[in-house]
Design an enzyme around this catalytic site. Sequence first.
Site: not given
Ligand SMILES: *Cc1c(COP(=O)(O)O)cnc(C)c1O
Length: 365
Positions: A105, A175, A199
């Site tokens: 990511w 993030d 998540k």
């Molecule tokens: C799942 C995830 C993403 C991507 O998320 P989307 O909503 O599918 O774009 C980005 N960063 C992390 C840490 C993730 O776990």
Amino acid sequence: MTNKYDRQYNFSAGPAVLPVEVLEQARDEMLNYQNSGMSVMEMSHRSKTFDNIIKTAEKDLRELMNIPDNYKVLFLQGGASLQFAMIPINLLKNGVADYIVTGQWAKKAYSEAQKYGKINKIATSEDKTFSYIPDCSNLDISPDADYVYICENNTIYGTKFHTLPNTKGKVLVSDMSSCFLSEPVDVTKYGLIYAGVQKNVGPAGVQIVIIREDLIREDVPSWCPTMLKYKTHADNDSLYNTPPAYGIYICGLVFKWLKNLGGLEKMKEINEKKAKILYDFLDNSKLFKGTVEKNSRSVMNVPFVTGDEELDKKFIEEAKNNGLLQLKGHRTVGGMRASLYNAMPIEGVEALVKFMDKFEKENLK
Ligand SMILES: *Cc1c(COP(=O)(O)O)cnc(C)c1O
């Protein structure tokens, strides 16, 4: 499994398990939300009822995370992946940013940002397939960097920053998609925090951005679409256009659930207890082993392997038949991964470890 809905333990990395109590409340309120005569899905986002839902959600989130007044909370769409672009478009002034690449990511965020400025990779753990968090105490931070970027919990590889990088005074962007609300954080250490909620918080379709007000700028590049400006959403309290209303409602219910549980200190305690059960087992197992360096371990995502791909497959299949679902590792790394998000009950982890123990006894040659 013998529970009243015949639900199974769901170890998915995302979209992921939600608290049963929240789903029950959503069910009970589905057809007629608090005497409004309709469901939350059907009401105007300009209605008083929805205004109360979004304001309460924000208030509860602010309380849970102790968010200072000089930070805005935005409920946006486009997935966490859209932030990979919105962050550089909105935050680059000098046109320089430093990225710490600790997984897929972060790598995607780093590549996307290249389109908008001079983006430096100042540290990475790719040399050992992202199985650790590099030492970030004294990195070569660019003097003119507009921000330093991290992915705080690496969902795919199961690593977590336990110490934030020394950004030498630069703005930190994080993030937090897969660790959001799993523990208390000091918001003042960050310029911007974001998370896709699927998540650890709610249904896919909502992303939450917590941004310090001085980083919300009018003078973004003129080609920037209106919808991709933080200012557009900040000025309109996330109601510039139709927001992901039902998802925000569910997030709000999860915030209440967390508050009732005792807040993020309590959540952290429970999460650490759950993760310890699995890590202790892995550390003593003769068949299974964790893939991450101990001091970089995540309490949310726990990848592990047997070292034999066929056996991994057999494990995943048999686990599924025993009510332990979605244990397959990410397609890019293989093996297994158990995600132990907030809503995973401790009984789920106990059931997993019990099954692993049985599988080990049956399959150890
Ligand atoms: C799942 C995830 C993403 C991507 O998320 P989307 O909503 O599918 O774009 C980005 N960063 C992390 C840490 C993730 O776990």
